[in-house]
Design an enzyme around this catalytic site. Structure first.
Site, PDB file in Angstrom:
ATOM      1  CG  HIS A  77     -12.091  -7.573   5.906  1.00  0.00           C
ATOM      2  ND1 HIS A  77     -11.596  -8.465   6.818  1.00  0.00           N
ATOM      3  CD2 HIS A  77     -11.416  -7.815   4.754  1.00  0.00           C
ATOM      4  CE1 HIS A  77     -10.674  -9.226   6.250  1.00  0.00           C
ATOM      5  NE2 HIS A  77     -10.546  -8.848   5.001  1.00  0.00           N
ATOM      6  CD  GLU A 124      -1.625  -2.495   1.308  1.00  0.00           C
ATOM      7  OE1 GLU A 124      -0.515  -2.697   1.840  1.00  0.00           O
ATOM      8  OE2 GLU A 124      -2.388  -3.410   0.945  1.00  0.00           O
TER       9      GLU A 124
HETATM   10  C1  LIG Z   1      -2.231  -5.010   4.103  1.00  0.00           C
HETATM   11  C2  LIG Z   1      -3.231  -5.804   3.353  1.00  0.00           C
HETATM   12  N1  LIG Z   1      -3.462  -5.510   2.058  1.00  0.00           N
HETATM   13  C3  LIG Z   1      -4.381  -6.206   1.346  1.00  0.00           C
HETATM   14  C4  LIG Z   1      -5.087  -7.223   1.919  1.00  0.00           C
HETATM   15  C5  LIG Z   1      -6.164  -7.984   1.137  1.00  0.00           C
HETATM   16  N2  LIG Z   1      -5.736  -9.350   0.818  1.00  0.00           N
HETATM   17  C6  LIG Z   1      -6.048 -10.381   1.626  1.00  0.00           C
HETATM   18  S1  LIG Z   1      -5.340 -11.805   1.132  1.00  0.00           S
HETATM   19  C7  LIG Z   1      -4.631 -11.071  -0.216  1.00  0.00           C
HETATM   20  C8  LIG Z   1      -3.765 -11.878  -1.127  1.00  0.00           C
HETATM   21  C9  LIG Z   1      -2.576 -12.476  -0.445  1.00  0.00           C
HETATM   22  O1  LIG Z   1      -1.900 -13.349  -1.301  1.00  0.00           O
HETATM   23  P1  LIG Z   1      -0.671 -14.204  -0.818  1.00  0.00           P
HETATM   24  O2  LIG Z   1       0.220 -13.381   0.035  1.00  0.00           O
HETATM   25  O3  LIG Z   1      -0.064 -14.821  -2.008  1.00  0.00           O
HETATM   26  O4  LIG Z   1      -1.304 -15.314   0.133  1.00  0.00           O
HETATM   27  P2  LIG Z   1      -2.319 -16.496  -0.253  1.00  0.00           P
HETATM   28  O5  LIG Z   1      -3.694 -15.959  -0.085  1.00  0.00           O
HETATM   29  O6  LIG Z   1      -2.035 -16.940  -1.630  1.00  0.00           O
HETATM   30  O7  LIG Z   1      -2.060 -17.579   0.750  1.00  0.00           O
HETATM   31  C10 LIG Z   1      -4.961  -9.709  -0.263  1.00  0.00           C
HETATM   32  C11 LIG Z   1      -4.519  -8.778  -1.297  1.00  0.00           C
HETATM   33  C12 LIG Z   1      -4.806  -7.492   3.284  1.00  0.00           C
HETATM   34  N3  LIG Z   1      -5.438  -8.489   3.941  1.00  0.00           N
HETATM   35  N4  LIG Z   1      -3.880  -6.783   3.961  1.00  0.00           N
END
Ligand SMILES: Cc1ncc(C[n+]2csc(CCOP(=O)(O)OP(=O)(O)O)c2C)c(N)n1
Ligand SMILES: [Mg+2]
Lengths: 338, 410
Positions: free
Chosen positions: A129, A60
């Site tokens: 959220h 971010e």
């Molecule tokens: C600081 C922050 N930014 C955005 C999100 C929204 N978000 C939740 S999970 C996710 C994807 C994460 O992907 P990854 O790190 O590859 O983990 P995976 O879900 O594949 O295990 C996002 C963008 C969040 N939870 N926290």
């Protein structure tokens, strides 16, 4: 005219702004190919190409930092933070950089960027959220902060924000994306498709930033609200039969004090609403401004109805959310003669 | 002569989107058993190759091969299989419960079960994990009660965190499971601090940090790397590369680096990639990294190469952004099938026993669910008190909050 959801109205605003101005670029997490987890940017990459609408790494601070660079260069970046709850890593870039660039360089560099973020609760999103961090932005000199409560305004305010020469933060109440939720979580919500304010002009238009709107005229008490709480207030007024004048602020900074003052001087009472926690919330600012401008017209203390000063809970969501019962009780209590 | 050409923005694209035929031919899969196993105390600069290979033990026939094999007794392997099967069954039941409206949300582990299940057994009681939402295998392999997990998922009256957090955001200090945050990356660096604290206190405990491929882009990931490197913190830094971050393929977070593991090199942190769908390989690599940490040689970055076979969460429909067949073409197979094949090949298991185990686990999970539902679900039955919402904001409730609780009528 088309009947649009708030999501469609926001998507449409992006689309028209990108069409008329090729300096507009749109990006964020999952914003490109997929069109955003809430679909507010659906189809834009397919229409305008990957260099004008693209997926960003999950960072971010980087999202806002690069946006500032692009804005200073002369582009019009529109950046989505996936949830307002995830903006904190970007806070330094927003507060120390975006907000002050114009001032510290005496206009040599400016930051015409738009930061959109879904905000507010009511979706069982728990503490990460559901947050409403508007006061963290209104407290910062140099930022404009707007909160639409319906599809018409969502489109007009986004277009206005993109045209604005300064950084504008748009907090989009995600519980309103599909309909005017009024806090009665156990009843179905009327979809925007069947709502007057879901009627959206097809053409490009702007809604002036800094102008509030009266959603219900009334004689007895002025209610200051924005976002989801506008709809809660409308329902509470109906249920209590208190003749409330409900002002949808739409823009927190700048604030339409003129409209607020005229209304409170007419009604002599004021109730302030927000979903965010109470202490040092934007309601405190509103309450102070009303007191300064209207003290001699007030017939009752100004009351705030807000979220409690706790993190936003998951299971106890409806005990936390300042719904129509609490708002209604406040309306009645300011009307009590003693 | 001018050499200025109009510039264009480079935006990485995945090899395959809906409608395309998945093609993993560019994805190099080393032969099982071929990646070397250096002494755990080898200097980082002498093992840079490990960031570009993939440690694999189980081959296509289920045979355990090479220098990383042999960290397990037969009995423990049977437990391992059971942990993974339990996690998969648990996911299945909870996804169903979410669809039935008994809770608001769920996230599954389909295809990634080996990572956390195997890793947990390489660490000791007393070590602390800073997991993401996709490491419930740590709890299951650590013997945490399924019913308690479900109580949390249902936000019911027996939820240990009192309904405050969304489903699956567990907290279990006694089980070495740090309270989960929804904010990505924040905890990766906290794990480093926990490890530093163990060193400051002269303890023997270590920490494990967990992060997804997409979240390695967060600033906190890089903060963790700096601190881990500077203080040689006793922490294992785990990246679970399941190829996707919601709709965003791993190339957006990785950029032009060849692997996520290679991120370690700039910090002087030894880095190693492992086949995340190979239960034996994950365990062996975790042990190797734990030995480095326990002997004062500091951090190790592990990239677990795996594939998110299911949707990101119950709010997600992956068919909108990736080819449906992509999961079937994934070259590292299914972790449960692979361990099962291995156990059969060493005569420790059979198809019949597998079926029987499936039925037993179904019963066990169903029983736990029944028990949990007797404590309520998100929509019915006993629930945490609204009073609880006001507790634990501070150790001692300040007067303004007490007044608010009173106003709320709780
Ligand atoms: C600081 C922050 N930014 C955005 C999100 C929204 N978000 C939740 S999970 C996710 C994807 C994460 O992907 P990854 O790190 O590859 O983990 P995976 O879900 O594949 O295990 C996002 C963008 C969040 N939870 N926290
Ligand atoms: Mg991932």
């Amino acid at each position: 005219m088309a009947q649009l959801t708030m999501i469609e109205a926001i998507q449409n605003a992006h689309d028209l702004a990108m069409e008329r101005d090729d300096r507009v670029v749109v990006y964020g997490e999952d914003v490109g190919y997929f069109g955003g987890v809430f679909r507010c940017t659906a189809g834009l990459q397919q229409k305008y190409g990957t260099s004008r609408c693209f997926d960003a790494p999950i960072n971010e601070s980087g999202l806002i930092g690069t946006g500032i660079g692009m804005a200073a260069y002369g582009l019009r970046p529109v950046v989505e933070i996936q949830f307002a709850d995830y903006m904190y890593p970007a806070y330094d870039q927003i507060v120390s950089e975006a907000a002050r660039l114009r001032h510290r360089s005496a206009g040599d560099f400016t930051c015409p960027m738009v930061i959109r973020m879904p905000t507010g609760g009511g979706i069982y999103g728990g503490q990460t959220h559901s947050q409403s961090p508007e006061a963290l932005f209104t407290h910062v000199a140099g930022l404009k902060v707007v909160v639409p409560s319906n599809p018409q305004d969502a489109k007009g305010l986004l277009c206005a924000a993109i045209e604005d020469p300064d950084p504008v933060i748009i907090l989009e109440p995600k519980r309103l994306y599909n309909g005017p939720f009024d806090g009665h979580h156990d009843r179905p919500v009327v979809p925007w498709k069947k709502h007057e304010l879901g009627e959206v002009d097809d053409a490009y238009y702007t809604t002036e930033i800094g102008k509030a709107a009266i959603r219900r005229e009334g004689q007895d008490v002025t209610v200051l609200a924005y976002g989801t709480m506008v709809h809660v207030a409308l329902t509470a007024a109906e249920e209590t039969e208190v003749d409330a004048e409900i002002i949808d602020l739409r823009s927190l900074i700048p604030l339409d004090l003129e409209m607020i003052e005229a209304s409170v001087k007419k009604t002599g009472r004021c109730v302030v609403l927000h979903e965010a926690t109470k202490t040092s919330g934007f309601g405190a600012e509103l309450s102070a401004q009303v007191q300064e401008a209207c003290f001699y017209h007030l017939e009752a203390p100004i009351i705030r109805v807000t979220g409690w000063d706790t993190p936003y809970p998951h299971a106890q969501e409806w005990d936390y959310f300042p719904g129509p019962a609490r708002v209604g009780a406040a309306l009645k209590s300011v009307m009590k003669e003693d | 002569m001018s050499n200025s050409v109009p510039l264009t923005l480079h935006v990485p694209e995945p090899g395959c989107r809906p409608g395309d035929t998945p093609d993993f031919s560019g994805f190099e899969v080393p032969v099982a058993g071929e990646t070397r196993r250096p002494d755990p105390l080898t200097a980082p600069e002498d093992i840079r190759d490990l960031a570009f290979s993939i440690v694999r033990v189980l081959d296509d026939d289920g045979e355990a091969k090479g220098p990383w094999a042999g960290t397990f007794e037969k009995e423990a392997l049977l437990d391992g299989l059971r942990h993974m099967m339990t996690l998969r069954t648990f996911d299945d039941r909870m996804l169903r419960a979410q669809r039935q409206g008994k809770t608001s949300f769920y996230m599954q582990h389909l295809g990634e079960e080996a990572v956390a299940c195997a890793f947990r057994l390489a660490l000791r009681d007393g070590d602390m994990h800073f997991p993401t939402y996709r490491q419930a295998g740590l709890l299951i392999a650590g013997g945490y009660p399924l019913t308690t997990m479900m109580n949390q998922i249902y936000s019911n009256a027996a939820d240990p965190i009192k309904g405050r957090q969304m489903p699956i955001f567990y907290s279990a200090k006694d089980h070495g499971f740090f309270s989960l945050s929804g904010n990505l990356g924040t905890q990766f660096v906290q794990a480093v601090g926990w490890g530093m604290a163990s060193a400051i206190s002269g303890d023997t405990k270590i920490a494990a940090a967990w992060i997804g491929d997409g979240s390695t882009a967060e600033t906190d990931f890089h903060s963790a790397m700096v601190f881990a490197s500077t203080y040689k913190a006793p922490v294992i830094l785990n990246i679970v590369n399941n190829q996707w971050a919601i709709s965003t393929f791993q190339g957006i977070a990785r950029g032009n680096a060849t692997t996520f593991a290679a991120r370690g090199h700039g910090f002087g942190i030894p880095a190693i990639r492992v086949d995340g769908n190979d239960y034996l390989a994950v365990h062996a690599v975790a042990r190797w990294a734990a030995e480095r940490a326990r002997s004062g040689h500091g951090s190790t970055l592990i990239e677990h190469v795996t594939y998110r076979s299911g949707g990101h969460s119950t709010s997600d429909d992956p068919s909108a952004y990736r080819a449906k067949e992509e999961g079937h073409s994934w070259p590292l197979g299914d972790p449960i099938e692979r361990l099962k094949a291995h156990l059969i090949s060493i005569d420790a298991w059979s198809d019949d026993r597998h079926k029987q185990a499936e039925a037993e686990i179904q019963d066990e999970v169903r029983f736990a669910q029944k028990e949990a539902e007797a404590n309520g679900t998100l929509i019915s039955g006993p629930a945490p008190s609204p009073r609880d919402m006001f507790e634990d904001v501070y150790a001692e409730m300040p007067p303004h909050l007490r007044a608010q609780r009173q106003e709320a009528g709780f």
